[in-house]
Write an enzyme that holds these catalytic residues in place. Sequence first.
Site, PDB file in Angstrom:
ATOM      1  CD  GLU A 121      96.672 -58.770  35.275  1.00 57.78           C
ATOM      2  OE1 GLU A 121      95.924 -58.804  36.334  1.00 57.78           O
ATOM      3  OE2 GLU A 121      97.908 -58.215  34.657  1.00 57.78           O
ATOM      4  CE  LYS A 142      90.423 -50.632  30.586  1.00 52.86           C
ATOM      5  NZ  LYS A 142      90.211 -49.429  31.001  1.00 52.86           N
ATOM      6  CB  CYS A 154      91.819 -42.300  33.073  1.00 50.84           C
ATOM      7  SG  CYS A 154      90.615 -42.930  33.158  1.00 50.84           S
ATOM      8  CB  CYS A 165      94.732 -45.545  34.776  1.00 51.84           C
ATOM      9  SG  CYS A 165      93.614 -45.803  33.274  1.00 51.84           S
ATOM     10  CB  CYS A 186      89.904 -45.553  36.143  1.00 51.88           C
ATOM     11  SG  CYS A 186      91.738 -45.969  35.559  1.00 51.88           S
ATOM     12  CB  SER A 243      82.336 -46.904  23.710  1.00 52.94           C
ATOM     13  OG  SER A 243      84.249 -46.811  23.171  1.00 52.94           O
ATOM     14  NE  ARG A 287      91.751 -45.241  25.642  1.00 57.46           N
ATOM     15  CZ  ARG A 287      92.632 -45.345  25.172  1.00 57.46           C
ATOM     16  NH1 ARG A 287      92.719 -45.115  23.624  1.00 57.46           N
ATOM     17  NH2 ARG A 287      93.019 -46.707  25.620  1.00 57.46           N
ATOM     18  CE1 TYR A 325      78.525 -47.140  27.298  1.00 59.26           C
ATOM     19  CE2 TYR A 325      79.817 -48.160  25.830  1.00 59.26           C
ATOM     20  CZ  TYR A 325      80.000 -47.368  27.130  1.00 59.26           C
ATOM     21  OH  TYR A 325      81.063 -47.034  26.933  1.00 59.26           O
ATOM     22  CE  LYS A 377      86.131 -51.103  28.875  1.00 60.38           C
ATOM     23  NZ  LYS A 377      86.212 -49.961  29.655  1.00 60.38           N
ATOM     24  NE  ARG A 408      94.287 -43.873  29.551  1.00 59.79           N
ATOM     25  CZ  ARG A 408      93.319 -43.840  29.578  1.00 59.79           C
ATOM     26  NH1 ARG A 408      92.190 -44.363  28.275  1.00 59.79           N
ATOM     27  NH2 ARG A 408      93.104 -42.877  29.224  1.00 59.79           N
TER      28      ARG A 408
END
Length: 328
Positions: A237, A199, A122, A130, A120, A278, A209, A317, A252, A221
């Site tokens: 998609e 996404k 970004c 992005c 990406c 996150s 972020r 994570y 996501k 976005r």
Amino acid sequence: MRKLVHRPRRLRRSPGLRNLVRETKLSAHDFILPFFVSEKLEHRRPIASMPGVFQLAPKEVSEEAQRAFDLGLQAVLLFGIPAAKDEGASSAYDENGVVQKAVRAIKAKCPELIVVTDVCLCEYMSHGHCGVTKMDGDHFHVLNDESVELLAKAALSHAVAGVDMVAPSDMMDGRIGAIRDALDSGGFDQTGIMSYAAKFASAFYGPFREAAESPPQFGDRRSYQMDCANADEALREVALDIEEGADIVLVKPALPYLDILWRVRERFAKPTGVYHVSGEYAMVKAAVEKGCVEERPAVLEIMTSLKRAGADLIITYWARELAEWTKE
């Protein structure tokens, strides 16, 4: 009382019986661990909004990768934070960029570990979007085809560095086909593509972020990430990305999109993953801190639900902890 022929509780009477008939089982092989690698650091730095997660210095990443592999994890996902950003995202495709160097270091230390790189712009763009942007008075546009050209360059540079798989997360139209062409033309026909195929523009990305230092400096976005209300569009998609050459498709975020995950897995029967993001991580951590839930059973329940809904792999994570918990 009427005589019961069927008593489902018979198979729930003991841990051994429950284990024998369990339909969905987790293992360390199901999880991918994200790493944030920052050129600006000499030593790791905690991410305030994500307890237990750190930005890593480049010199630390290979040791962290080896530890992950020793725990039984099969793959890591790299996000790069460059020392400098610009409007051409030049660090994204620099052969000596932060991700490219991290790939080489990990592969030298732990060649059997699967290394996946986020593709990406970004993190590398001074404006945090992005893709390439164009201002039109007070309005801005993210230019699709110009952005795809840079994404393909970045993916190819990762392949040259030795990555196993690239993971485009930008949601530009046609980027999977362009990246597949660039990889094949460059002699990297064995380098895989894990596409963020569905996404969504989500409220759950905030802590990321901070971790990736990539908030957009203007606007949002929503003109390229998907509307959370659209399920049929998500299937379109995914179909396009598969047609263009995606080897694995991702959904996501995770929990708010279990219906999408299920439909993608059922419709396409393609290796399918999900990113437990996150904000989802931070919410559970906050609930644990408040004493509302116990961390381990809550996380295991969430991950089981994702696998049950169709995830062949889960980016999380908690991958390190899950590698330990699933051994027991």
